[in-house]
Design a protein around this motif. Structure first.
Motif, PDB file in Angstrom:
ATOM      1  N   SER A  73     -39.205  11.837  19.350  1.00  0.00           N
ATOM      2  CA  SER A  73     -38.308  10.960  20.107  1.00  0.00           C
ATOM      3  C   SER A  73     -37.270  10.285  19.222  1.00  0.00           C
ATOM      4  O   SER A  73     -36.237   9.824  19.714  1.00  0.00           O
ATOM      5  N   ALA A  74     -37.512  10.238  17.905  1.00  0.00           N
ATOM      6  CA  ALA A  74     -36.558   9.642  16.975  1.00  0.00           C
ATOM      7  C   ALA A  74     -35.646  10.686  16.340  1.00  0.00           C
ATOM      8  O   ALA A  74     -34.957  10.402  15.378  1.00  0.00           O
ATOM      9  N   ARG A  75     -35.651  11.906  16.881  1.00  0.00           N
ATOM     10  CA  ARG A  75     -34.820  13.013  16.395  1.00  0.00           C
ATOM     11  C   ARG A  75     -35.202  13.446  14.985  1.00  0.00           C
ATOM     12  O   ARG A  75     -34.380  13.921  14.217  1.00  0.00           O
ATOM     13  N   ARG A  76     -36.469  13.244  14.617  1.00  0.00           N
ATOM     14  CA  ARG A  76     -37.000  13.730  13.349  1.00  0.00           C
ATOM     15  C   ARG A  76     -37.814  14.999  13.609  1.00  0.00           C
ATOM     16  O   ARG A  76     -38.390  15.157  14.683  1.00  0.00           O
ATOM     17  N   MET A  77     -37.861  15.868  12.609  1.00  0.00           N
ATOM     18  CA  MET A  77     -38.669  17.081  12.762  1.00  0.00           C
ATOM     19  C   MET A  77     -40.117  16.709  13.099  1.00  0.00           C
ATOM     20  O   MET A  77     -40.737  15.886  12.416  1.00  0.00           O
ATOM     21  N   ASP A  78     -40.642  17.308  14.156  1.00  0.00           N
ATOM     22  CA  ASP A  78     -42.016  17.084  14.581  1.00  0.00           C
ATOM     23  C   ASP A  78     -42.928  17.932  13.686  1.00  0.00           C
ATOM     24  O   ASP A  78     -42.881  19.168  13.735  1.00  0.00           O
ATOM     25  N   VAL A  79     -43.745  17.270  12.884  1.00  0.00           N
ATOM     26  CA  VAL A  79     -44.557  17.995  11.895  1.00  0.00           C
ATOM     27  C   VAL A  79     -45.592  18.897  12.571  1.00  0.00           C
ATOM     28  O   VAL A  79     -45.837  20.028  12.118  1.00  0.00           O
ATOM     29  N   ASP A 101     -25.641  14.246  13.518  1.00  0.00           N
ATOM     30  CA  ASP A 101     -25.426  13.540  14.774  1.00  0.00           C
ATOM     31  C   ASP A 101     -26.146  12.200  14.844  1.00  0.00           C
ATOM     32  O   ASP A 101     -25.582  11.209  15.309  1.00  0.00           O
ATOM     33  N   PHE A 102     -27.399  12.162  14.408  1.00  0.00           N
ATOM     34  CA  PHE A 102     -28.209  10.970  14.639  1.00  0.00           C
ATOM     35  C   PHE A 102     -28.549  10.189  13.374  1.00  0.00           C
ATOM     36  O   PHE A 102     -29.085   9.097  13.459  1.00  0.00           O
ATOM     37  N   GLY A 103     -28.276  10.756  12.189  1.00  0.00           N
ATOM     38  CA  GLY A 103     -28.661  10.073  10.967  1.00  0.00           C
ATOM     39  C   GLY A 103     -30.162   9.973  10.804  1.00  0.00           C
ATOM     40  O   GLY A 103     -30.664   9.138  10.045  1.00  0.00           O
ATOM     41  N   SER A 104     -30.904  10.825  11.497  1.00  0.00           N
ATOM     42  CA  SER A 104     -32.366  10.737  11.458  1.00  0.00           C
ATOM     43  C   SER A 104     -32.916  11.261  10.137  1.00  0.00           C
ATOM     44  O   SER A 104     -32.335  12.143   9.502  1.00  0.00           O
ATOM     45  N   LEU A 105     -34.039  10.708   9.731  1.00  0.00           N
ATOM     46  CA  LEU A 105     -34.655  11.010   8.443  1.00  0.00           C
ATOM     47  C   LEU A 105     -35.988  11.703   8.676  1.00  0.00           C
ATOM     48  O   LEU A 105     -36.950  11.091   9.153  1.00  0.00           O
ATOM     49  N   ASP A 106     -36.055  12.982   8.364  1.00  0.00           N
ATOM     50  CA  ASP A 106     -37.329  13.694   8.504  1.00  0.00           C
ATOM     51  C   ASP A 106     -38.369  13.083   7.573  1.00  0.00           C
ATOM     52  O   ASP A 106     -38.039  12.583   6.482  1.00  0.00           O
ATOM     53  N   ASP A 107     -39.610  13.118   7.997  1.00  0.00           N
ATOM     54  CA  ASP A 107     -40.713  12.514   7.241  1.00  0.00           C
ATOM     55  C   ASP A 107     -41.112  13.477   6.121  1.00  0.00           C
ATOM     56  O   ASP A 107     -41.864  14.440   6.336  1.00  0.00           O
ATOM     57  N   LEU A 108     -40.612  13.223   4.915  1.00  0.00           N
ATOM     58  CA  LEU A 108     -40.733  14.192   3.835  1.00  0.00           C
ATOM     59  C   LEU A 108     -42.159  14.351   3.313  1.00  0.00           C
ATOM     60  O   LEU A 108     -42.534  15.433   2.857  1.00  0.00           O
ATOM     61  N   GLY A 109     -42.957  13.285   3.371  1.00  0.00           N
ATOM     62  CA  GLY A 109     -44.327  13.379   2.864  1.00  0.00           C
ATOM     63  C   GLY A 109     -45.151  14.418   3.595  1.00  0.00           C
ATOM     64  O   GLY A 109     -45.659  15.381   2.982  1.00  0.00           O
ATOM     65  N   PRO A 110     -45.326  14.282   4.916  1.00  0.00           N
ATOM     66  CA  PRO A 110     -46.108  15.280   5.659  1.00  0.00           C
ATOM     67  C   PRO A 110     -45.481  16.673   5.640  1.00  0.00           C
ATOM     68  O   PRO A 110     -46.197  17.674   5.576  1.00  0.00           O
ATOM     69  N   ILE A 111     -44.154  16.758   5.677  1.00  0.00           N
ATOM     70  CA  ILE A 111     -43.501  18.074   5.620  1.00  0.00           C
ATOM     71  C   ILE A 111     -43.768  18.728   4.268  1.00  0.00           C
ATOM     72  O   ILE A 111     -44.067  19.925   4.179  1.00  0.00           O
ATOM     73  N   GLY A 112     -43.694  17.921   3.205  1.00  0.00           N
ATOM     74  CA  GLY A 112     -43.994  18.443   1.882  1.00  0.00           C
ATOM     75  C   GLY A 112     -45.428  18.917   1.764  1.00  0.00           C
ATOM     76  O   GLY A 112     -45.712  19.941   1.118  1.00  0.00           O
ATOM     77  N   ALA A 113     -46.342  18.200   2.423  1.00  0.00           N
ATOM     78  CA  ALA A 113     -47.748  18.617   2.393  1.00  0.00           C
ATOM     79  C   ALA A 113     -47.936  19.961   3.093  1.00  0.00           C
ATOM     80  O   ALA A 113     -48.709  20.817   2.630  1.00  0.00           O
ATOM     81  N   VAL A 114     -47.237  20.158   4.200  1.00  0.00           N
ATOM     82  CA  VAL A 114     -47.297  21.454   4.894  1.00  0.00           C
ATOM     83  C   VAL A 114     -46.780  22.562   3.982  1.00  0.00           C
ATOM     84  O   VAL A 114     -47.379  23.640   3.874  1.00  0.00           O
ATOM     85  N   CYS A 115     -45.672  22.290   3.300  1.00  0.00           N
ATOM     86  CA  CYS A 115     -45.097  23.305   2.403  1.00  0.00           C
ATOM     87  C   CYS A 115     -46.038  23.628   1.253  1.00  0.00           C
ATOM     88  O   CYS A 115     -46.190  24.801   0.865  1.00  0.00           O
ATOM     89  N   ASP A 116     -46.685  22.599   0.704  1.00  0.00           N
ATOM     90  CA  ASP A 116     -47.648  22.845  -0.379  1.00  0.00           C
ATOM     91  C   ASP A 116     -48.802  23.722   0.109  1.00  0.00           C
ATOM     92  O   ASP A 116     -49.209  24.685  -0.567  1.00  0.00           O
TER      93      ASP A 116
END
Length: 527
Positions: free
Chosen positions: A240-246, A274-289
């Motif tokens: 809902s905040a226009r951030r990537m849904d992990v 468009d929205f200046g939204s900030l993806d949650d890098l911690g959980p996304i990084g954990a998925v990538c790891d």
């Protein structure tokens, strides 16, 4: 009868060696023309200063069809004659009609007012004209760029092995990111240099890169240019905040594997356009790891958080990135162009290295010569790093961060005043400095009519030159957008823009009555 020998013209003497008259006539920049250099730089600066004093509006409102005839009438083989005349022509053709990003009513795209030291740097770098491809064309300029790359990487929390280059902008940086993530996977699977020597393997058509639905278009463009195709870029739903849904990211990766595709990377966005939204890098990084995927962070907009005083904590998780895009010509208030691409492991840049005997021979690299062309898609490359260097060495990083913090504060205050207006429908609370909204005179106004109204508002603002705002589409519908990067703009000046939106909305609406207060009230409670 005596005949006189004609005096040879400049063109007749073109083959002469070291003819100072040719240098003077062509106005070459050298020690003989320093007075001319100072005079013309001062004249140009005076022309810019006069233009800014005259600029009561953001833009003259001129349309392309109105300005084009002035250019059609020009004969480039017949110059005006001198710098004052040329600058007067430039005033009529450009300065009187320029879009002024420093103006308090400019609230359209990700264009920033620029810092004075960075403008002074342009005078230096343009005159000396270093090219940062090889050491023997740049010398100390190379070390300035490298020092700034190391400084930025350290601010991002990347390891000491990080390295990078300045680029023309976020699109080039993202192109390099997709190139490296593609070739790094191919190198692991097929051996180093496989793509460079033999081209893409058959499996390349199944490579997949996961991005948020709000990510920048340059990623899909890069995939197409690099032979992967648009289908290689998989859009992931946002929350809902226009951030990537992990959770949606994990499902998309699993589904891709089930289909026989090959996930290779995730692109997180630190500040969507468009929205200046900030993806949650911690959980996304954990998925990538966990999935062994390359993590690229597109921080073209949000890189100002690296120097922010109030919001620096919001870059948490950036240290997980394998690569990073930063645009100093957005939230560091530098003139275009001034951007960089950085990788956590500098050795990965070897994937773009090509040695030419006349430029960067292998023996030079073996001897440790710091040729930036070994890391870059560009050969000739401007010394754009000097702009950021002079900025940091005069006003300092904290002042730059405070300016970005001011833009964020302005957006939040503007959001609050807009929430109190029942005819404005807001889609989000700003995380950085953008606000997406639309004029909605009545809850029962049709979507088609809302599209027409909001297009008319923006067009009238641009035509009158009173303000410049942006537009976008969300869910296929037309919305307006404020993008705020000018900390010198006041909340009262933003109120003036809001009032203009309302005024032009009323002027274009037919039989409408206020009615979207309930929408904003609900958003305030639940948004």
């Amino acid at each position: 009868m005596r005949t006189s020998t004609p005096v040879p013209s400049i063109h007749d003497r073109a083959d002469a060696t070291g003819d100072p008259e040719i240098a003077r006539s062509a106005q070459l920049f050298n020690e003989h023309n320093l007075d001319l250099y100072r005079d013309q730089v001062h004249q140009a600066a005076d022309a810019v200063a006069a233009a800014l004093r005259r600029a009561r509006h953001v833009h003259s409102g001129v349309r392309p069809d109105e300005l084009a005839p002035d250019f059609e009438a020009l004969d480039l083989d017949t110059p005006p004659g001198d710098m004052p005349a040329a600058l007067d022509e430039l005033r009529r053709l450009y300065l009187d009609h320029a879009v002024y990003f420093h103006h308090p009513r400019y609230a359209a795209h990700l264009n920033c007012p620029v810092l004075v030291p960075s403008v002074a740097a342009e005078v230096v770098l343009s005159a000396i004209n270093s090219s940062l491809d090889t050491w023997d064309q740049s010398a100390g300029a190379t070390f300035i760029e490298q020092k700034l790359i190391a400084w930025t990487a350290a601010r991002a929390g990347l390891p000491e092995a990080a390295d990078g280059v300045f680029t023309s902008g976020g699109t080039q940086s993202n192109l390099m990111a997709v190139l490296l993530m593609r070739d790094a996977w191919c190198a692991r699977e097929y051996g180093h240099g496989r793509v460079q020597t033999h081209g893409l393997p058959a499996a390349a058509s199944r490579l997949r890169i996961f991005v948020s639905e709000a990510s920048h278009f340059s990623l899909a463009k890069a995939a197409a240019l690099l032979g992967l195709g648009h289908e290689a870029v998989v859009g992931v739903a946002c929350d809902s905040a226009r951030r990537m849904d992990v959770a949606a990211l994990e499902r998309a990766i699993a589904h891709s594997r089930e289909q026989g595709d090959i996930p290779i990377a995730v692109v997180a966005t630190l500040g969507t356009t468009d929205f200046g939204s900030l993806d949650d890098l911690g959980p996304i990084g954990a998925v990538c790891d966990a999935q062994h995927l390359w993590l690229h962070v597109d921080a073209a907009y949000g890189c100002g958080l690296l120097v922010s005083i109030a919001h620096r904590a919001r870059i948490a998780g950036l240290e997980r990135a394998d690569s990073l895009t930063v645009d100093y010509h957005k939230s560091f208030f530098q003139p275009v162009s001034c951007s960089a691409f950085i990788v956590a492991d500098g050795a990965q840049l070897g994937l773009v290295t090509h040695h030419a005997d006349y430029l960067n021979p292998r023996e030079a690299a073996a001897a440790g010569t710091p040729d930036q062309v070994n890391k870059s898609l560009q050969t000739t490359k401007r010394f754009d790093a000097l702009k950021l260097w002079l900025t940091l060495r005069t006003v300092g990083a904290d002042a730059v961060g405070a300016a970005f913090d001011g833009a964020i504060a302005l957006a939040r205050a503007t959001c609050e005043l807009m929430l109190a207006e029942p005819r404005l429908e807001l889609l989000h609370r700003p995380e950085l400095s953008t606000i997406v909204f639309r004029y909605r005179p009545c809850l029962t106004t049709s979507e088609a009519e809302l599209d027409r109204l909001n297009a008319a508002i923006r067009a009238q603002l641009a035509r009158d030159g009173e303000a410049m705002i942006a537009a976008t589409r969300v869910g296929g519908r037309r919305y307006l957008k404020f993008t705020l990067l000018n900390a010198a703009t006041t909340v009262e000046q933003m109120r003036e823009i809001v009032d203009l939106v309302l005024e032009y909305g009323r002027a274009n609406a037919v039989g409408a009555v206020p009615g979207s207060a309930a929408v904003n009230a609900q958003w305030r409670r639940h948004g």
